[in-house]
Design a protein around this motif. Structure first.
Motif, PDB file in Angstrom:
ATOM      1  N   SER A   1       0.832  -1.200   0.000  1.00 46.73           N
ATOM      2  CA  SER A   1       0.000   0.000   0.000  1.00 46.73           C
ATOM      3  C   SER A   1       0.867   1.251   0.000  1.00 46.73           C
TER       4      SER A   1
ATOM      5  N   GLN B   1       1.257   4.034  -2.958  1.00 44.83           N
ATOM      6  CA  GLN B   1       1.023   5.448  -2.653  1.00 44.83           C
ATOM      7  C   GLN B   1       2.181   6.310  -3.124  1.00 44.83           C
TER       8      GLN B   1
ATOM      9  N   ALA C   1      -5.124   5.285  -0.378  1.00 48.68           N
ATOM     10  CA  ALA C   1      -4.550   5.546  -1.699  1.00 48.68           C
ATOM     11  C   ALA C   1      -5.071   6.862  -2.262  1.00 48.68           C
TER      12      ALA C   1
ATOM     13  N   VAL D   1      -6.189   6.044  -7.791  1.00 43.30           N
ATOM     14  CA  VAL D   1      -5.769   4.641  -7.691  1.00 43.30           C
ATOM     15  C   VAL D   1      -6.984   3.758  -7.425  1.00 43.30           C
TER      16      VAL D   1
ATOM     17  N   TRP E   1      -8.024  -0.152  -6.588  1.00 41.62           N
ATOM     18  CA  TRP E   1      -7.518  -1.452  -6.167  1.00 41.62           C
ATOM     19  C   TRP E   1      -8.510  -2.550  -6.549  1.00 41.62           C
TER      20      TRP E   1
END
Length: 214
Positions: A102, A106, A147, A151, A153
């Motif tokens: 993560s 980032q 994020a 972004v 996921w």
């Protein structure tokens, strides 16, 4: 003490019954811990009264000895808890891997969003070992919430079945990242971003906790 028996006996029976299960986890007996702690505290208070009575009464050597044994048990329990906590903090390499991934995403997204604010798709494959060692929905949601807004996921989880394993995906190239305990040398197009330590072992001779790449 007799007044604790109505509360203590059902709890002990509960622990005994769960101890006969083939699959045991510490969390199964968490409901019993408060009553056991209360009973132990009541007993220690009683031992303290016997070992250090009022001025008009004199303590017996047996009372002092039993009280010291109780204090010793408390110290041993505290030492054991500290040891187990130190070991167990290494038991969740999957969760640590997701957290580091993560942060990695980032950092990459923050750098690229300044030059290219387009949407970034992160597709993560999670194998069985990672899922069993700390990867949870809470961690996935935390990764999504932390994020940048550009972004997105998507998580895919493995199963024990061959068709649900990583190699079961004929188009595994669709994943951008893989959380796995296996080597990715045979997976063309992937490189190791970071290795997380886990699998703790207590080295009694050297009095340390040994960990290895997980």
């Amino acid at each position: 003490e007799d007044e604790w028996l109505p509360f203590l006996l059902p709890v002990l029976g509960f622990v005994v019954l769960y101890s006969n299960l083939g699959h045991k986890e510490m969390r199964f007996i968490f409901p019993a811990i408060p009553i056991l702690n209360l009973a132990a505290a009541s007993s220690m208070a009683r031992l303290n009264q016997l070992a250090f009575p009022a001025k008009e009464k004199s303590p017996t050597l047996i009372a002092r000895f039993v009280f010291l044994c109780g204090v010793l048990c408390l110290l041993l329990t505290m030492s054991g808890n500290l040891l187990f906590v130190s070991v167990s903090r290494w038991n969740y390499p999957g969760g640590d891997a997701l957290l580091r991934l993560s942060k990695h995403v980032q950092n990459r997204a923050s750098g690229s969003s300044m030059n290219n604010p387009s949407e970034i798709s992160v597709k993560v494959h999670i194998d069985v070992a990672s899922a069993m060692s700390g990867v949870s929905l809470f961690g996935q949601r935390a990764a999504e919430n932390d994020a940048p807004t550009n972004v997105n996921w998507t998580f895919y989880k493995s199963g024990y079945e061959k068709e649900n394993s990583l190699l079961g995906y004929a188009d595994y190239e669709k994943f951008t990242h893989i959380l796995t305990e296996s080597s990715t040398e045979n997976l063309e197009g992937f490189v190791i971003v970071e290795t997380v330590l886990g699998s703790p072992r207590l080295d009694v001779k050297r009095f340390r906790i040994d960990v290895s790449p997980s």
